[in-house]
Scaffold this active site. Sequence first.
Site, short mmCIF file in Angstrom:
data_model
loop_
_atom_site.label_atom_id
_atom_site.label_comp_id
_atom_site.label_asym_id
_atom_site.label_seq_id
_atom_site.Cartn_x
_atom_site.Cartn_y
_atom_site.Cartn_z
CG HIS A 124 70.16 23.93 -21.21
ND1 HIS A 124 70.52 22.34 -21.24
CD2 HIS A 124 69.66 23.69 -22.55
CE1 HIS A 124 70.37 21.77 -22.66
NE2 HIS A 124 70.14 22.58 -23.46
CG ASP A 179 65.82 28.78 -27.44
OD1 ASP A 179 65.35 27.86 -26.31
OD2 ASP A 179 65.55 28.34 -28.68
C1 SDX Z 1 65.84 24.19 -25.03
O1 SDX Z 1 66.96 19.79 -23.74
C2 SDX Z 1 67.57 20.38 -24.40
O2 SDX Z 1 68.43 20.61 -24.83
C3 SDX Z 1 66.95 21.64 -24.58
C4 SDX Z 1 67.33 22.95 -26.06
C5 SDX Z 1 67.16 21.90 -26.98
O3 SDX Z 1 68.80 22.18 -27.66
O4 SDX Z 1 66.46 20.79 -27.87
O5 SDX Z 1 68.61 22.61 -25.12
C6 SDX Z 1 66.58 23.44 -26.12
O6 SDX Z 1 64.77 23.54 -24.92
C7 SDX Z 1 66.82 25.37 -24.19
C8 SDX Z 1 65.69 25.76 -22.45
C9 SDX Z 1 64.63 26.73 -23.40
N1 SDX Z 1 64.00 26.86 -22.74
C10 SDX Z 1 64.26 28.66 -22.25
O7 SDX Z 1 64.85 29.37 -21.58
C11 SDX Z 1 62.45 28.29 -19.99
C12 SDX Z 1 63.61 29.10 -19.43
N2 SDX Z 1 64.35 28.02 -18.55
C13 SDX Z 1 63.64 27.05 -17.47
O8 SDX Z 1 62.76 27.12 -17.56
C14 SDX Z 1 64.83 25.56 -17.53
O9 SDX Z 1 66.18 26.16 -17.09
C15 SDX Z 1 65.18 24.83 -18.13
C16 SDX Z 1 63.38 24.28 -18.40
C17 SDX Z 1 65.54 25.43 -19.46
C18 SDX Z 1 66.22 23.75 -17.61
O10 SDX Z 1 65.12 23.28 -16.05
P1 SDX Z 1 65.86 22.16 -15.56
O11 SDX Z 1 66.50 21.55 -15.95
O12 SDX Z 1 64.37 21.50 -14.66
O13 SDX Z 1 66.09 23.47 -13.52
P2 SDX Z 1 65.29 22.84 -12.69
O14 SDX Z 1 64.08 23.43 -12.79
O15 SDX Z 1 65.69 21.57 -11.72
O16 SDX Z 1 66.25 24.31 -12.25
C19 SDX Z 1 67.06 24.90 -10.99
C20 SDX Z 1 66.93 25.94 -10.73
C21 SDX Z 1 65.77 25.65 -9.53
O17 SDX Z 1 66.20 26.75 -8.60
P3 SDX Z 1 66.01 25.89 -7.04
O18 SDX Z 1 64.34 24.98 -7.09
O19 SDX Z 1 67.24 25.45 -7.15
O20 SDX Z 1 65.86 26.89 -6.05
O21 SDX Z 1 67.53 26.88 -11.01
C22 SDX Z 1 66.04 27.73 -11.28
C23 SDX Z 1 64.88 26.88 -10.26
O22 SDX Z 1 63.75 27.65 -10.65
N3 SDX Z 1 65.87 28.11 -12.51
C24 SDX Z 1 65.24 29.34 -12.70
C25 SDX Z 1 65.82 29.31 -14.40
N4 SDX Z 1 65.96 27.61 -15.08
C26 SDX Z 1 66.47 27.21 -13.40
N5 SDX Z 1 65.20 30.49 -12.06
C27 SDX Z 1 65.22 31.29 -12.85
N6 SDX Z 1 64.94 31.26 -14.40
C28 SDX Z 1 65.40 30.62 -15.28
N7 SDX Z 1 64.86 30.81 -16.70
#
Ligand code: SDX
Length: 427
Positions: A312, A369
């Site tokens: 998140h 989710d």
């Molecule tokens: C919702 O914003 C809100 O409030 C949204 C929400 C709401 O109520 O409106 O809460 C609802 O959208 C919840 C999120 C649902 N989405 C998912 O579950 C999809 C999977 N999650 C990821 O796509 C991700 O965690 C996000 C999109 C939710 C957040 O992405 P960020 O903040 O841009 O995080 P990032 O890409 O900067 O990640 C930081 C690191 C990265 O690794 P490094 O580059 O540092 O090595 O964490 C890793 C990412 O690769 N990472 C993950 C991951 N999420 C982040 N690695 C594997 N699996 C994941 N799910």
Amino acid sequence: MLKKVKPTGEFATLTVGGQQIQLPIVIGSEGERGIDVAELRKKTGCVTLDPSFMNTASCCSEVTFIDGERGILRYRGYPIEELVRKVSFVDTAYLLVHGALPSPGEKRKFSQLLTANSLLHEDMRHFFDHFPRGAHPMHILGTMINALSTFYPNVDLLSMLDDIDLSTARLISTVRTMAAFAYKKSIGDPVVYPRHDLSYCANFLYMMFDSPIKPYVIRPEAVDILNLLLILHADHEQNCSTTAVRTLGSAQVNLYATISAGISALSGPLHGGANQAVIDMLKHIQREGSVKKCIAKAKDKDDPFRLMGFGHRVYKTFDPRAKIIKEECHKFLKAMHVDDSLLEVAMELEDITLRDEYFIERKLYPNVDFYSGIIYRALGIPENMFTVIFALGRLPGWIAHWKEMIGAHTKITRPRQIYVGETLKHL
Ligand code: SDX
């Protein structure tokens, strides 16, 4: 009138090209601090660069407070843990839009408005006859909500604000009917009209699952769990879809078209579409028989796969909503005598990730989710309707932010950029 942030009397000192400037530090009601850069470009010629707004507050808001480090979520000051135990989704919708829980008289009036506006204009109902069978309900919903602007022409801001209760009730009630109609359309069943004697959630379940040949028995446990899920999805401050709503609202786009944009933003798999993607992922793991393989893929930098329902932008600890949903998921499946093998897969996946250095280091925990889809399955809701339920919940939050932004008479949202393209050349 929106409350202002308070100056702290402290300043951030910035030196640009030998010139030193002072930028005021402001503070919110929960102690969040921000550097006010309103004068930055005028004083230095520089803009801030912060793609995806990782470090940028786009506005001041009184609607919802999140503390991502401590896993706190409050609507108008009330913790979600109390709201889900003590009030209904309709109370919560009123709270978000008006800033206070309704008095008995206000609740009665609002409920009457919801009932009076639960029917879809009959001409709109015929729209459903022309969507192709496989149309995703989120796309149908976004189209139908936008079409409301043509059926209810007094959508200019003053009219919408003038009777915000009517505008809110019409959206929250009509969208629920549209969602149920979209489902019935997708399975080729006749639509079921709303009843005036049912509560908001009971009516939705009735419209979704009643049929001329098999009456639907409304179980209190099903109504309660749907209430809880809609409350938990009702708002989440400046997430992607709410930012879309505030951006359109700043151009004074009418509320229906603005909400339609929120629906589109929410349909993305990284945002509201994740609940459907979680179930696809759990089924895939079950078919493959290997949680570890899925986790390895999620950790692989060269693989775009992400663990759906994990991580998140704001929460760097357990999403407080996920905690409640996980607990309620076990209770609900037991009460409904449902045994869903995907729950075991989800629990195993959570257990392994919470002990894995990659996830610990990046503070990746289950989000709202991760478990919600398992409850939707137990309710009998098909996967392509999961994000529609998320949208039903989020409606009052979007309306509250639209109303706040319009009421604050903010300027049109128009960020700057840093141009990195071709410099001047001639044909
Ligand atoms: C919702 O914003 C809100 O409030 C949204 C929400 C709401 O109520 O409106 O809460 C609802 O959208 C919840 C999120 C649902 N989405 C998912 O579950 C999809 C999977 N999650 C990821 O796509 C991700 O965690 C996000 C999109 C939710 C957040 O992405 P960020 O903040 O841009 O995080 P990032 O890409 O900067 O990640 C930081 C690191 C990265 O690794 P490094 O580059 O540092 O090595 O964490 C890793 C990412 O690769 N990472 C993950 C991951 N999420 C982040 N690695 C594997 N699996 C994941 N799910």
